[in-house]
Design an enzyme around this catalytic site. Structure first.
Site, PDB file in Angstrom:
ATOM      1  N   ALA A  75       0.815  -1.218   0.000  1.00  0.00           N
ATOM      2  CA  ALA A  75       0.000   0.000   0.000  1.00  0.00           C
ATOM      3  C   ALA A  75       0.850   1.270   0.000  1.00  0.00           C
ATOM      4  O   ALA A  75       0.326   2.354  -0.238  1.00  0.00           O
ATOM      5  CB  ALA A  75      -0.918  -0.003   1.217  1.00  0.00           C
ATOM      6  N   GLY A 111     -15.700 -18.179   3.292  1.00  0.00           N
ATOM      7  CA  GLY A 111     -14.658 -18.622   4.213  1.00  0.00           C
ATOM      8  C   GLY A 111     -13.889 -17.444   4.782  1.00  0.00           C
ATOM      9  O   GLY A 111     -13.848 -16.365   4.203  1.00  0.00           O
ATOM     10  N   GLY A 137     -16.840 -13.969  -2.607  1.00  0.00           N
ATOM     11  CA  GLY A 137     -15.731 -14.109  -1.668  1.00  0.00           C
ATOM     12  C   GLY A 137     -14.379 -13.679  -2.198  1.00  0.00           C
ATOM     13  O   GLY A 137     -14.136 -12.490  -2.416  1.00  0.00           O
ATOM     14  N   LYS A 179     -26.459 -11.169  -4.814  1.00  0.00           N
ATOM     15  CA  LYS A 179     -25.168 -10.958  -5.484  1.00  0.00           C
ATOM     16  C   LYS A 179     -25.375 -10.555  -6.942  1.00  0.00           C
ATOM     17  O   LYS A 179     -24.665  -9.698  -7.468  1.00  0.00           O
ATOM     18  CB  LYS A 179     -24.329 -12.228  -5.379  1.00  0.00           C
ATOM     19  CG  LYS A 179     -23.880 -12.500  -3.934  1.00  0.00           C
ATOM     20  CD  LYS A 179     -23.335 -13.909  -3.759  1.00  0.00           C
ATOM     21  CE  LYS A 179     -22.871 -14.155  -2.330  1.00  0.00           C
ATOM     22  NZ  LYS A 179     -22.603 -15.582  -2.061  1.00  0.00           N
TER      23      LYS A 179
END
Lengths: 434, 434
Positions: free
Chosen positions: B35, B303, B135, B206
């Site tokens: 970053a 997950g 995900g 979604k």
């Protein structure tokens, strides 16, 4: 966000350049909406203006003068000529003139990445190159941005559409390599001289680019071990198929404990593996990240519009101002290490497919098995096939699948096997990915 | 680029929150390198501090006070509590306090996208949501950035890992829906109450998010037609398999001429289709762009760490300054039209799989065929199966594959077939994707 139009100059107007020109000229409203400002084609630099066809490029934009890109209304130069000599000069000249650069040229990046990126950083300009690897597949953004929380641990890519087209034809139609290549050439999937595609060079260039992003290593293309598909025999595709495997030309990077092994080679993949399903001229890259796990990216690996899609995505990123941020943060080819060193594949552990042609005489299987045992390589399965029609009399193919061993040890065993009396031809062997 | 650390507050520290906290606390050096500045965990807001486990969150960062995120050292609030009521308040409050927002909450976006994005634009703050769909699969960036030169024309996604896990088990182990669901629950792939997953609601949320990015349409979840997998019969999975197809729960968008049809339903895919290969809890999205052609993105759909990978990618994008540029340019949920209107699926043309249970008496096949003909639907193949063990005596399954017809016409035919005397159970039918 600036509302000034982003001026674009194309250097080169072959297949990809024509696609980019079409999009800029025909989809201007769409691109302006996506970018928040207009993208305007300002110059098209070519060697032969008579050859600018396919896109209705206004004649007054076409020039043979490379210095035309210095026009202050040009903000980005898209280098689309390929090769590494003139292309390098074009990019350095554009940067020196204060222009951003978009390129689809993997060979240029693989050979001159450090020099070009250093030059860009000096003048605070940006180099974008989504189109340089896997055409329309956005693998550069995936590695540099989407997976930024991850350290990549493994990467396997089908990065050469020509090779994949040929392997698909051989597998599905049972043709020879020569026949499949001829078909690929007829359909335009292979060049008249296909050497760089089928010997693995093109995939190695692309792997060098991906390895820079994923591992921070600067691999010269000649440092990447490569085996192409140009020596592949139809019988190995058939034997692999019978065992439940598909042969694909993969560019692979395996990272372990600060070392990364890079190579290009045909590999046996289980039929059910996602990469085994990638057919024809498509490209795909499977990336394992230490946080996300396994991800896969697939799409057309080449062609006018797929590649243009990626070039124009870069132009939009520059117009939006994203690309400049990414470029500054990523510090590519800066020598900034992530602690990885490139190592040869010798220590990579793999299963292997080994196919020999042996004379059908007693003792040869015993000799081969003894040599493997002496190198501590366990055998998973053995198939001695019937003699093949049209092959030298008395030779029979012997296919051995091994358990995991170090590549170096396996290669040493193969060297020893080559000296066995009744082994009639050089051994053929490929990694098996389970 | 600012070198000030980016301060992050987590609201919610369940599975995903724990994963994000782990990355921020354990991979600080890596994230700072990617970053260009540090990402620092400043606050973790939870209902019950005793439940913050799994990541070694310093106790002094944990609070039950939502107002703690107003701390000037917090620049980004990651909303990770789920649901739409409190989550909406958390996001609006964070924006009002001048914080950027990262969320993994598809239901929130699908229900309140326009309000939240308008609020963000007013205060010039950014909402990021890569983790909200699929995900660890970077499908949001793919649509918003990588494919920016394209108009998406079709999108097909396996967006619910629970459903895909159940369908994979049913197909590969021949188990019933109930047994496969129980296994999914035992392994943690399905909630105790799996309704929103298996009835298609989650996939519809979604799809609503993807449709906003790809088509600029604001579809309320209840406007998306949906059929889940909770009514699926093992025999249809078997019959489909025999015909060369795999059944997958797909979220689909089909665009044509300014109209886009959105729906979630089980679909028959050829075994060789890439989406048919997506097994277990994986997610995948196939996107057709009018420039690039067909591309595919695959990875873990849920997950702790895969989702955290996407949340942290958003945090890095905010730290780099990319996300702010993307947010300003994309104008999502702003009512800015791309000229698409949502239409029901009635006019979408498809092939169909139709399975009836009929009494084994003369004339029933003739009646069914007559009705299809009356609705101008051509039959591609018919298989009348043997009577199934354990089913009502005398009923036999009749499987008909049709050629292309409009969905509406086909549904009308099915309605008429339901009234035929010897048809013993409601017809089962699915689209077939060739």
């Amino acid at each position: 966000m600036s509302s000034e139009p982003l001026g674009v100059a194309l250097v080169g107007c072959g297949t990809v350049g024509t696609g980019v020109a079409k999009l800029l000229l025909e989809k201007g409203d769409r691109l302006a909406q996506r970018a928040g400002r207009s993208l305007v084609l300002r110059k098209v630099v070519v060697r032969d203006p008579a050859k600018v066809r396919g896109a209705d490029v206004p004649r007054e934009l076409v020039t043979t003068d490379l210095a035309a890109v210095h026009d202050p209304a040009v903000h980005v130069v898209a280098e689309l000529i390929g090769g590494t000599t003139t292309a390098r000069k074009v990019v350095l000249d554009a940067l020196a003139a204060g222009k951003h650069v978009v390129t689809a040229n993997k060979a240029l990046l693989a050979e001159h990445g450090p020099e070009l990126f250093e030059a860009a950083r000096k003048v605070e300009r940006t180099i974008c190159f989504e189109a340089a690897v896997a055409g329309g597949v956005p693998i550069i953004r995936a590695l540099a941005e989407s997976l930024a929380a991850n350290q990549v641990t493994a990467l396997q890519g089908i990065l050469n559409g020509t090779s994949n087209f040929i392997l698909t034809s051989m597998a599905e139609q049972g043709t020879s390599y020569a026949a499949a290549l001829a078909e690929a050439q007829r359909l335009g999937y292979a060049e008249a001289d296909p050497t760089l595609d089928v010997d693995g060079s093109d995939a190695a260039h692309k792997l060098a680019v991906l390895a820079q992003i994923a591992f921070g290593v600067t691999a010269k293309p000649h440092e990447i071990e490569k085996i192409g598909i140009d020596t592949i025999d139809a019988m190995d595709i058939r034997f692999a198929d019978e065992l439940g495997y598909t042969i694909k030309l993969l560019a692979e990077a395996w990272a372990d404990n600060g070392r990364v092994a890079l190579h290009v080679a045909p590999v046996l993949l289980r039929h059910t593996d996602m990469l085994a399903q990638v057919r024809g001229a498509f490209n795909a890259v499977q990336v394992v990240g230490d946080v996300v796990g396994e991800t896969l990216y697939q799409g057309p690996g080449a062609g006018m519009m797929p590649t243009a899609s990626s070039v124009v995505a870069d132009l939009i990123d520059l117009a939006v101002g994203r690309a400049q941020r990414t470029f500054a943060a990523a510090k590519l080819w800066s020598g900034q290490s992530r602690g990885f060193v490139i190592e040869p594949s010798e220590t990579v552990r793999s299963r292997f497919y080994l196919r020999l042609l042996v004379l059908d005489r007693p003792g040869v299987l015993a000799d081969v098995c003894r040599i493997l045992a002496d190198h501590a390589i366990s055998i998973s399965s053995v198939i001695q096939h019937e003699a093949l029609e049209g092959r030298a009399e008395q030779t029979v193919p012997l296919v051995i699948m091994t358990h995991y061993s170090e590549t170096g040890k396996f290669r040493a065993a193969v060297g020893a096997i080559g000296k066995v009396a009744n082994v009639a031809a050089p051994a053929v062997f490929y990694s098996v990915d389970d």
